[in-house]
Design an enzyme around this catalytic site. Structure first.
Site, PDB file in Angstrom:
ATOM      1  N   ILE A  43     -59.662 -14.084  34.908  1.00  0.00           N
ATOM      2  CA  ILE A  43     -58.832 -13.963  36.105  1.00  0.00           C
ATOM      3  C   ILE A  43     -57.998 -12.696  35.953  1.00  0.00           C
ATOM      4  O   ILE A  43     -57.084 -12.653  35.120  1.00  0.00           O
ATOM      5  CB  ILE A  43     -57.923 -15.203  36.274  1.00  0.00           C
ATOM      6  CG1 ILE A  43     -58.771 -16.480  36.314  1.00  0.00           C
ATOM      7  CG2 ILE A  43     -57.076 -15.062  37.538  1.00  0.00           C
ATOM      8  CD1 ILE A  43     -57.959 -17.763  36.174  1.00  0.00           C
ATOM      9  N   GLU A  55     -62.343 -17.386  27.959  1.00  0.00           N
ATOM     10  CA  GLU A  55     -62.258 -18.266  26.795  1.00  0.00           C
ATOM     11  C   GLU A  55     -60.887 -18.926  26.711  1.00  0.00           C
ATOM     12  O   GLU A  55     -60.770 -20.122  26.448  1.00  0.00           O
ATOM     13  CB  GLU A  55     -62.503 -17.474  25.501  1.00  0.00           C
ATOM     14  CG  GLU A  55     -63.856 -16.802  25.431  1.00  0.00           C
ATOM     15  CD  GLU A  55     -63.843 -15.373  25.971  1.00  0.00           C
ATOM     16  OE1 GLU A  55     -63.175 -15.110  27.003  1.00  0.00           O
ATOM     17  OE2 GLU A  55     -64.505 -14.515  25.362  1.00  0.00           O
ATOM     18  N   CYS A  93     -58.658 -13.744  22.085  1.00  0.00           N
ATOM     19  CA  CYS A  93     -59.325 -15.039  22.237  1.00  0.00           C
ATOM     20  C   CYS A  93     -59.816 -15.578  20.895  1.00  0.00           C
ATOM     21  O   CYS A  93     -59.764 -16.780  20.655  1.00  0.00           O
ATOM     22  CB  CYS A  93     -60.484 -14.921  23.221  1.00  0.00           C
ATOM     23  SG  CYS A  93     -59.930 -14.709  24.920  1.00  0.00           S
TER      24      CYS A  93
HETATM   25 ZN    ZN Z   1     -60.347 -12.570  25.416  1.00  0.00          ZN
END
Ligand code: ZN
Length: 135
Positions: A43, A55, A93
């Site tokens: 997003i 993720e 992430c």
């Molecule tokens: Zn990431």
């Protein structure tokens, strides 16, 4: 659930991407130990820094629903949603995954709609800093 089934869920999640600035669409599907699946997509935001990856959306949705035990995650992405090779998780992430997952946690990386590679979190984040380091 097979790796391919989880990959297909990630591909469907990728279609929901909000990425008007990069045109890079990413999807993730996080499988919990109890069989639940949480999806995520990237997003983007006009101010850029509020942008979040697929993720982390999947992980945060799971955590906010009370799930903390994860089996594996499938990640897929590509420019304009065309899957043309691996779209590996970014460093942020990887670190978020390490908060809740051990070194042997499996990450399914889509190479196309049919092909994928399975790696571990340790492959992507060796010598990681984990919750065990601060307890
Ligand atoms: Zn990431």
């Amino acid at each position: 659930m097979t790796d391919k089934e989880l990959l297909n869920i990630a591909i469907n999640a990728m279609e929901k991407s909000y990425s008007p600035y990069s045109d890079c669409k990413v999807g993730a599907a996080l499988l919990c130990e109890n069989g639940k699946v949480f999806t995520g997509t990237n997003i983007e935001n006009a101010a850029f820094s509020p942008t979040i990856c697929a993720e982390r959306v999947a992980v945060f949705k799971a955590i906010s629903d009370g799930e903390k035990k994860f089996s594996k995650i499938a990640v897929v992405g590509g420019k304009n949603g065309v899957i043309n090779g691996i779209f590996a998780p970014c460093g942020v992430c990887r670190q978020v995954l390490r908060e809740f997952c051990k070194d042997d946690f499996q990450i399914i990386l889509g190479e196309s709609k049919e092909e994928y590679k399975v790696v571990t979190l340790n492959d992507l984040l060796p010598l990681s800093f984990s919750p065990d380091d601060v307890r």
